[in-house]
Write a protein that holds these residues in place. Structure first.
Motif, PDB file in Angstrom:
ATOM      1  N   GLY A 459      -7.332 -14.701   9.847  1.00  0.00           N
ATOM      2  CA  GLY A 459      -7.019 -14.876  11.242  1.00  0.00           C
ATOM      3  C   GLY A 459      -6.850 -13.774  11.847  1.00  0.00           C
ATOM      4  N   GLY A 460      -6.993 -12.567  11.573  1.00  0.00           N
ATOM      5  CA  GLY A 460      -6.923 -11.271  12.188  1.00  0.00           C
ATOM      6  C   GLY A 460      -5.483 -10.944  12.903  1.00  0.00           C
ATOM      7  N   TYR A 461      -4.309 -11.321  12.313  1.00  0.00           N
ATOM      8  CA  TYR A 461      -2.982 -10.992  12.647  1.00  0.00           C
ATOM      9  C   TYR A 461      -2.914  -9.652  12.587  1.00  0.00           C
ATOM     10  CZ  TYR A 461       1.802  -9.935  12.046  1.00  0.00           C
ATOM     11  OH  TYR A 461       2.989  -9.158  12.402  1.00  0.00           O
ATOM     12  N   SER A 462      -2.348  -9.064  13.720  1.00  0.00           N
ATOM     13  CA  SER A 462      -2.281  -7.638  13.773  1.00  0.00           C
ATOM     14  C   SER A 462      -0.851  -7.162  14.524  1.00  0.00           C
ATOM     15  CB  SER A 462      -3.526  -6.901  14.554  1.00  0.00           C
ATOM     16  OG  SER A 462      -3.440  -5.386  14.634  1.00  0.00           O
ATOM     17  N   ASN A 463      -0.325  -6.233  13.515  1.00  0.00           N
ATOM     18  CA  ASN A 463       1.004  -5.674  14.195  1.00  0.00           C
ATOM     19  C   ASN A 463       0.881  -4.237  13.904  1.00  0.00           C
ATOM     20  OD1 ASN A 463       3.628  -4.639  14.675  1.00  0.00           O
ATOM     21  ND2 ASN A 463       4.403  -6.562  14.717  1.00  0.00           N
ATOM     22  N   PRO A 464       0.642  -3.260  14.459  1.00  0.00           N
ATOM     23  CA  PRO A 464       0.677  -1.911  14.144  1.00  0.00           C
ATOM     24  C   PRO A 464       1.975  -1.216  13.293  1.00  0.00           C
ATOM     25  CG  PRO A 464      -0.040  -1.768  16.522  1.00  0.00           C
ATOM     26  CD  PRO A 464       0.274  -3.233  15.995  1.00  0.00           C
ATOM     27  N   LYS A 465       2.898  -1.954  13.703  1.00  0.00           N
ATOM     28  CA  LYS A 465       4.271  -1.518  12.838  1.00  0.00           C
ATOM     29  C   LYS A 465       4.307  -2.193  11.706  1.00  0.00           C
ATOM     30  CE  LYS A 465       7.432  -1.531  16.899  1.00  0.00           C
ATOM     31  NZ  LYS A 465       8.651  -1.956  17.610  1.00  0.00           N
ATOM     32  N   VAL A 466       3.617  -3.307  11.407  1.00  0.00           N
ATOM     33  CA  VAL A 466       3.500  -3.845  10.026  1.00  0.00           C
ATOM     34  C   VAL A 466       2.448  -2.981   9.128  1.00  0.00           C
ATOM     35  CG1 VAL A 466       2.595  -5.952   8.707  1.00  0.00           C
ATOM     36  CG2 VAL A 466       3.978  -6.138  10.468  1.00  0.00           C
ATOM     37  N   ASP A 467       1.341  -2.606   9.845  1.00  0.00           N
ATOM     38  CA  ASP A 467       0.291  -1.588   9.076  1.00  0.00           C
ATOM     39  C   ASP A 467       1.085  -0.432   8.385  1.00  0.00           C
ATOM     40  OD1 ASP A 467      -1.387  -3.694  10.039  1.00  0.00           O
ATOM     41  OD2 ASP A 467      -2.390  -2.395  11.459  1.00  0.00           O
ATOM     42  N   ALA A 468       1.965   0.084   9.556  1.00  0.00           N
ATOM     43  CA  ALA A 468       2.529   1.427   9.212  1.00  0.00           C
ATOM     44  C   ALA A 468       3.326   1.206   8.159  1.00  0.00           C
ATOM     45  CB  ALA A 468       3.187   2.134  10.283  1.00  0.00           C
ATOM     46  N   LEU A 469       4.319   0.089   8.033  1.00  0.00           N
ATOM     47  CA  LEU A 469       5.324  -0.088   7.153  1.00  0.00           C
ATOM     48  C   LEU A 469       4.609  -0.339   5.605  1.00  0.00           C
ATOM     49  CD1 LEU A 469       7.709  -2.576   8.935  1.00  0.00           C
ATOM     50  CD2 LEU A 469       8.378  -0.211   7.840  1.00  0.00           C
ATOM     51  N   THR A 470       3.413  -1.161   5.625  1.00  0.00           N
ATOM     52  CA  THR A 470       2.671  -1.397   4.583  1.00  0.00           C
ATOM     53  C   THR A 470       1.992  -0.123   3.968  1.00  0.00           C
ATOM     54  OG1 THR A 470       2.241  -3.486   5.367  1.00  0.00           O
ATOM     55  CG2 THR A 470       0.774  -2.601   3.513  1.00  0.00           C
ATOM     56  N   ALA A 471       1.687   1.083   4.730  1.00  0.00           N
ATOM     57  CA  ALA A 471       1.161   2.064   4.164  1.00  0.00           C
ATOM     58  C   ALA A 471       2.427   3.007   3.672  1.00  0.00           C
ATOM     59  CB  ALA A 471       0.651   3.113   5.412  1.00  0.00           C
ATOM     60  N   GLN A 472       3.599   2.871   4.248  1.00  0.00           N
ATOM     61  CA  GLN A 472       4.624   3.444   3.544  1.00  0.00           C
ATOM     62  C   GLN A 472       5.204   2.795   2.189  1.00  0.00           C
ATOM     63  OE1 GLN A 472       7.110   3.524   7.516  1.00  0.00           O
ATOM     64  NE2 GLN A 472       8.279   4.759   6.306  1.00  0.00           N
ATOM     65  N   ILE A 473       5.142   1.629   2.203  1.00  0.00           N
ATOM     66  CA  ILE A 473       5.449   0.865   1.188  1.00  0.00           C
ATOM     67  C   ILE A 473       4.622   1.487  -0.168  1.00  0.00           C
ATOM     68  CG2 ILE A 473       5.399  -1.525  -0.178  1.00  0.00           C
ATOM     69  CD1 ILE A 473       6.491  -2.448   3.034  1.00  0.00           C
ATOM     70  N   GLY A 474       3.275   1.358   0.069  1.00  0.00           N
ATOM     71  CA  GLY A 474       2.481   1.764  -0.947  1.00  0.00           C
ATOM     72  C   GLY A 474       2.705   3.083  -1.624  1.00  0.00           C
ATOM     73  N   GLN A 475       3.498   4.018  -0.819  1.00  0.00           N
ATOM     74  CA  GLN A 475       3.590   5.295  -1.402  1.00  0.00           C
ATOM     75  C   GLN A 475       5.260   5.474  -1.883  1.00  0.00           C
ATOM     76  OE1 GLN A 475       2.285   8.262   1.327  1.00  0.00           O
ATOM     77  NE2 GLN A 475       1.007   6.728   2.359  1.00  0.00           N
ATOM     78  N   GLU A 476       6.165   4.717  -1.564  1.00  0.00           N
ATOM     79  CA  GLU A 476       7.613   4.824  -1.563  1.00  0.00           C
ATOM     80  C   GLU A 476       7.828   4.692  -3.034  1.00  0.00           C
ATOM     81  OE1 GLU A 476      10.683   6.190  -1.561  1.00  0.00           O
ATOM     82  OE2 GLU A 476      10.002   6.179   0.250  1.00  0.00           O
ATOM     83  N   ILE A 477       8.404   5.547  -3.674  1.00  0.00           N
ATOM     84  CA  ILE A 477       8.792   5.551  -5.126  1.00  0.00           C
ATOM     85  C   ILE A 477      10.131   5.133  -5.228  1.00  0.00           C
ATOM     86  CG2 ILE A 477       9.222   6.947  -7.113  1.00  0.00           C
ATOM     87  CD1 ILE A 477       7.081   8.864  -6.085  1.00  0.00           C
ATOM     88  N   ASP A 478      11.037   5.334  -4.385  1.00  0.00           N
ATOM     89  CA  ASP A 478      12.418   5.036  -4.549  1.00  0.00           C
ATOM     90  C   ASP A 478      12.698   3.383  -4.208  1.00  0.00           C
ATOM     91  OD1 ASP A 478      15.383   3.950  -3.214  1.00  0.00           O
ATOM     92  OD2 ASP A 478      15.592   6.124  -3.872  1.00  0.00           O
ATOM     93  N   PRO A 479      13.037   2.601  -5.083  1.00  0.00           N
ATOM     94  CA  PRO A 479      13.090   1.195  -5.202  1.00  0.00           C
ATOM     95  C   PRO A 479      14.008   0.570  -4.038  1.00  0.00           C
ATOM     96  CG  PRO A 479      13.253   1.849  -7.544  1.00  0.00           C
ATOM     97  CD  PRO A 479      13.412   3.001  -6.536  1.00  0.00           C
ATOM     98  N   ARG A 480      15.055   1.276  -3.776  1.00  0.00           N
ATOM     99  CA  ARG A 480      15.876   0.778  -2.619  1.00  0.00           C
ATOM    100  C   ARG A 480      15.354   1.237  -1.247  1.00  0.00           C
ATOM    101  NH1 ARG A 480      19.209   3.006   0.795  1.00  0.00           N
ATOM    102  NH2 ARG A 480      18.942   4.887   0.224  1.00  0.00           N
ATOM    103  N   LYS A 481      14.608   2.304  -1.147  1.00  0.00           N
ATOM    104  CA  LYS A 481      13.889   2.604   0.208  1.00  0.00           C
ATOM    105  C   LYS A 481      12.870   1.605   0.211  1.00  0.00           C
ATOM    106  CE  LYS A 481      15.237   7.316   0.556  1.00  0.00           C
ATOM    107  NZ  LYS A 481      15.020   8.848   0.350  1.00  0.00           N
ATOM    108  N   ARG A 482      12.159   1.604  -0.805  1.00  0.00           N
ATOM    109  CA  ARG A 482      11.005   0.564  -0.402  1.00  0.00           C
ATOM    110  C   ARG A 482      11.211  -0.855  -0.247  1.00  0.00           C
ATOM    111  NH1 ARG A 482       7.259  -2.304  -4.160  1.00  0.00           N
ATOM    112  NH2 ARG A 482       5.175  -1.574  -4.052  1.00  0.00           N
ATOM    113  N   GLN A 483      12.485  -1.390  -0.751  1.00  0.00           N
ATOM    114  CA  GLN A 483      12.954  -2.845  -0.513  1.00  0.00           C
ATOM    115  C   GLN A 483      13.105  -2.872   0.928  1.00  0.00           C
ATOM    116  OE1 GLN A 483      12.604  -5.697  -2.461  1.00  0.00           O
ATOM    117  NE2 GLN A 483      13.086  -6.593  -0.537  1.00  0.00           N
TER     118      GLN A 483
END
Length: 533
Positions: A459-483
């Motif tokens: 459906g093409g849902y788009s939120n740049p903040k969600v995109d940015a958070l997802t990119a951070q989540i993909g790299q974050e090693i610390d489980p607490r910060k990632r959650q």
């Protein structure tokens, strides 16, 4: 060794299977409500297709009976540098045509799965390059630190470079784009079973691979798989003894079959979330009575649709209690699930009608709902219930229910305005759902978006903040910060009403009393663990 997200991210050693094969071997006859749409492991990113083909092809990293990571075609893996995962490959493995397995096949499979037309590119989206150190050692170079790479590639199946080149199958075939090649109807993996016969839509026969590297646990001489769309036909075949197993058991027949001594019903929760998607990027919907604009671009309309759905009625009347209503796009069992924010927008048909009127649609409008009728549990009945509920607020739903082959071809190409879909993260981690379903599709994203991003965000849902958070989540090693990042992304999506989550469905398999299978929460039937008395 390095810990990543509560799962060992460093070296993993040990044999996955260690049982001897029972002497009295048997045939196993099994039916599902739909067919395997292709034997090409990259043609369709669908759980049933992956489940079936994992018996023929294999990943570098397997999952055991309880979904823990165990060695597959890789014996061990180590995150030797922030951007480098090193995999030591299993020696002595042969493909079913006798060719040896090695590093060249891993590199070829990476190149093939990332080519245009592949439906599985998202499984290796974090990977920039695969380098060969020697015949049994490869390095995966990631674009950024990736703490869960081993989890992400458990559904990525390895193909033979030599076989694909010899048979003109170096390019992936595609169910969505209707592209076929030799790999569509033929297979050559390293797994415990081989394809002996294939008649699409009718029957597929597997036989044990005599050169398989593992320790055989099953006692099967052949596996006969038959797609049977009709629920009652599947039940009759199981009751008569013509089948050894059927999947799924229709929910309305659960109690009757559980009371029958000739049948055992296996039940358990599934990791998949069923949801509704809405076209939010086109200026005019493809299939709607509204012309010149797109009502789904308006959050009030999306929220109206959400609040018009009586999820408790779907749970009790359609799913017969065998579903868990969800306010999130992931449920329990998926890493990153946060019960504190798992809350649905309230069911309120009066408020929903008011929202439509406020958005400029006091009399509602018409829209087509695309739905499979042989993929998820009671999928067509769910769509029928949704259509009836939306009718109460003035929305006329034209329901188009099709077999999953036709449905996926239509919907995954973006040819839809309103659709029902299910998603089970292949990594069993919330990042998969965020990356595949909630991020902006590459075609609509700014330049530089990772390949595969938003691949199932139809459906093409788009939120740049969600995109940015997802990119951070993909790299974050610390489980607490990632959650914290995961929770924030899901909160934004919920507020946007980016999709309409419905529920996590429950699994129900029917087997004869002399049949022993392992019911896994990922809905994989692993034939390595099947025995017939």
């Amino acid at each position: 060794m390095r810990q990543a997200l509560g799962i060992v991210g460093g070296m993993v050693l040990g044999a996955a299977l260690a049982l001897a094969a029972p002497a009295d071997a048997k045939s196993f006859r099994w039916a599902y409500q739909g067919d395997v749409n292709s034997l090409d492991p990259y043609a369709l990113n669908e759980t049933f297709t992956h489940s079936f083909l994992t018996n023929v092809y294999e990943p570098l990293v397997l999952r055991d009976r309880t979904l823990n990571l165990v060695p597959g075609l890789a014996l061990e893996w180590t995150n030797i540098e922030p951007l480098v995962w090193r995999f030591k490959l299993r020696p002595g493995v042969k493909f079913q045509d006798g060719a040896p397995f090695g590093a060249d096949d891993v590199i070829f499979s990476y190149q093939r799965v990332t080519k245009e037309g592949s439906d599985d590119a998202s499984l290796v989206a974090a990977v920039k390059e695969v380098r060969k150190l020697d015949d049994l050692t490869v390095d995966f170079i990631t674009r950024a630190p990736d703490p869960i790479l081993p989890q992400e590639i458990t559904s990525w199946l390895i193909m033979s470079k030599r076989w694909a080149e010899a048979n003109g199958a170096t390019e992936p075939s595609s169910v969505t784009k209707k592209i076929e090649n030799f790999a569509t109807r033929n297979a050559n993996g390293t797994g415990p079973f081989m394809v002996r016969a294939r008649d699409p839509g009718v029957r597929t026969v597997l036989v044990p691979n005599p050169s398989w590297w593992g320790h055989v646990e099953h006692n099967l001489t052949e596996v006969v798989f038959t797609p049977i769309t009709s629920d009652q036909t599947r039940i009759a075949a199981l009751l008569s003894g013509d089948l050894d197993m059927m999947d799924p058991v229709p929910l309305r027949d659960l109690e009757r079959l559980k009371a029958d001594p000739s049948i055992r019903v296996l039940q358990g929760p599934e990791l998949r979330t069923i949801f509704l998607g809405l076209d939010q990027y086109r200026d005019e919907l493809l299939y709607s009575s509204v012309k010149g604009k797109n009502p789904f671009k308006d959050r009030r309309v999306r929220l109206a649709f959400y609040q018009a759905i009586d999820i408790e009625a779907i749970r009790t009347r359609v799913m017969h209690g065998a579903a868990r209503p969800s306010g999130l796009m992931v449920g329990p069992g998926v890493n990153g699930y946060d019960p504190m924010i798992d809350e649905r927008h309230p069911y309120d048909a009066v408020a929903a009608r008011a929202l439509l009127a406020e958005a400029g649609y006091p009399d509602g409008f018409a829209v087509t709902l695309d739905c499979p009728n042989d993929r998820y549990i009671n999928d067509e009945r769910i769509c029928q219930a949704v259509a009836a509920m939306l009718a109460r607020i003035g929305v006329k739903v034209d329901l188009l229910a099709q077999t999953k082959a036709k449905y996926f071809q239509k919907v995954l190409s973006g040819n839809t305005s309103f659709h029902l879909l299910g998603w089970q993260p292949p990594s069993y981690d919330a990042h998969s759902t965020l990356f595949n379903i909630l991020t902006t599709p590459v075609a609509l994203a700014p330049p530089g978006a990772p390949k595969g991003q938003g691949g199932y965000n139809v459906g093409g849902y788009s939120n740049p903040k969600v995109d940015a958070l997802t990119a951070q989540i993909g790299q974050e090693i610390d489980p607490r910060k990632r959650q914290i990042l995961i929770t924030e992304a899901f909160k934004l999506h919920r507020e946007d009403v980016g999709h309409i989550p419905l529920h996590q469905q429950a699994l129900a398999w029917g087997v004869r009393p002399n049949v022993h299978v392992v019911l896994r929460a990922d809905d994989y039937l692993d034939l390595r663990h099947v025995t017939v008395d």
